[in-house]
Design an enzyme around this catalytic site. Structure first.
Site, short mmCIF file in Angstrom:
data_model
loop_
_atom_site.label_atom_id
_atom_site.label_comp_id
_atom_site.label_asym_id
_atom_site.label_seq_id
_atom_site.Cartn_x
_atom_site.Cartn_y
_atom_site.Cartn_z
N ASN A 265 9.20 14.52 13.84
CA ASN A 265 10.42 15.31 13.93
C ASN A 265 10.28 16.62 13.15
OD1 ASN A 265 13.19 15.86 14.59
ND2 ASN A 265 13.56 13.66 14.63
N HIS B 132 -2.27 19.62 -8.66
CA HIS B 132 -2.79 20.58 -9.63
C HIS B 132 -3.01 19.92 -10.98
CE1 HIS B 132 -2.02 23.97 -6.93
NE2 HIS B 132 -0.89 23.36 -6.62
N ALA C 283 14.72 6.73 3.73
CA ALA C 283 14.97 8.16 3.58
C ALA C 283 15.03 8.55 2.11
CB ALA C 283 16.28 8.53 4.27
N ILE D 217 4.53 7.29 -4.64
CA ILE D 217 3.50 7.67 -5.61
C ILE D 217 2.37 6.65 -5.71
CG2 ILE D 217 5.16 9.02 -6.95
CD1 ILE D 217 5.13 6.73 -9.03
N ARG D 218 2.49 5.52 -5.00
CA ARG D 218 1.42 4.52 -4.99
C ARG D 218 1.40 3.84 -3.63
NH1 ARG D 218 5.09 2.85 -8.83
NH2 ARG D 218 3.61 3.48 -10.42
N LYS E 63 9.63 1.84 -4.22
CA LYS E 63 9.28 0.45 -4.55
C LYS E 63 9.58 -0.44 -3.36
CE LYS E 63 10.33 1.08 -9.43
NZ LYS E 63 11.21 0.76 -10.54
N ARG F 199 11.90 -5.25 0.32
CA ARG F 199 11.77 -6.59 0.88
C ARG F 199 10.68 -6.58 1.94
NH1 ARG F 199 13.86 -7.25 5.94
NH2 ARG F 199 15.30 -5.69 6.74
#
Length: 197
Positions: free
Chosen positions: A84, A114, A159, A164-165, A179, A182
């Site tokens: 989109n 950076h 959304a 970050i992992r 995170k 479920r």
């Protein structure tokens, strides 16, 4: 050696002043400018431009404009992918998007980062780590994915998430930082409350 060969995964490179890298990015921006300013009626031309920009892509690709990237050649997209408006991909490293992936508006896939220290950062140095989006992933509106992340097969990113992992397969995940909320189960095939479930 091509300009992109100078970008070694995880090592610092000069993104702002290396003339080969700057030129490669400029050529991508020229193609993107044309793509983003075409009439929606020119769907054949739009498809030709996007296929000429990307490293590889499969069948049934939909990319709504505007779309932005750094180089294009490091982006590899599978079959039946719907992208989109306002996707931004900083593709200093490779970005692999699998089959049957949905990407909502205003998503960012950022392979570039950076240094934290100012001495190296003020020299324009950055690094890049690949991003992988496996098959059947749905990325919700406004999601940001940082360098080095893999999103597992069949997962859904809510959304506004900041990923970050790595996210494993077949889960709903969300938040900042993102995170696991479920697992996705067989029961989800019967739900009609898509936004709240």
């Amino acid at each position: 050696m091509s300009a992109l060969d100078k970008i070694v995964v995880g090592e610092l490179y000069d993104a702002n002043f290396d003339p080969d890298i700057v030129e490669l990015r400029k050529q991508a921006k020229i193609k993107l400018h044309e793509f983003n300013n075409l009439s929606p009626a020119e769907d054949i031309k739009k498809e030709q431009l996007i296929r000429g920009l990307l490293g590889s892509c499969g069948e049934n690709l939909v990319v709504e404009s505007p779309f932005y990237c750094d180089y294009g050649k490091n982006i590899h997209i599978g079959d039946n992918v719907a992208i989109n408006h306002n996707l931004v991909i900083l593709d200093g490293a490779e970005v692999h998007i699998g089959n049957d992936v949905f990407i909502a508006p205003n998503v960012g896939l950022y392979t570039a980062g950076h240094p934290i220290d100012t001495l190296r950062r003020e020299k324009g140095l950055e690094y890049a780590m690949p991003i992988t989006i496996e098959n059947n992933v749905w990325i919700g509106a406004g999601v940001s994915i940082i360098p080095g992340v893999t999103v597992g097969r069949g997962s859904v990113l809510a959304a506004g998430s900041v990923v970050i992992r790595d996210i494993p397969a077949m889960v709903v995940a969300g938040g900042n930082p993102c995170k696991i909320i479920r697992e996705i189960t067989a029961e989800d095939k019967n739900t009609t409350n898509f936004s709240k479930k």
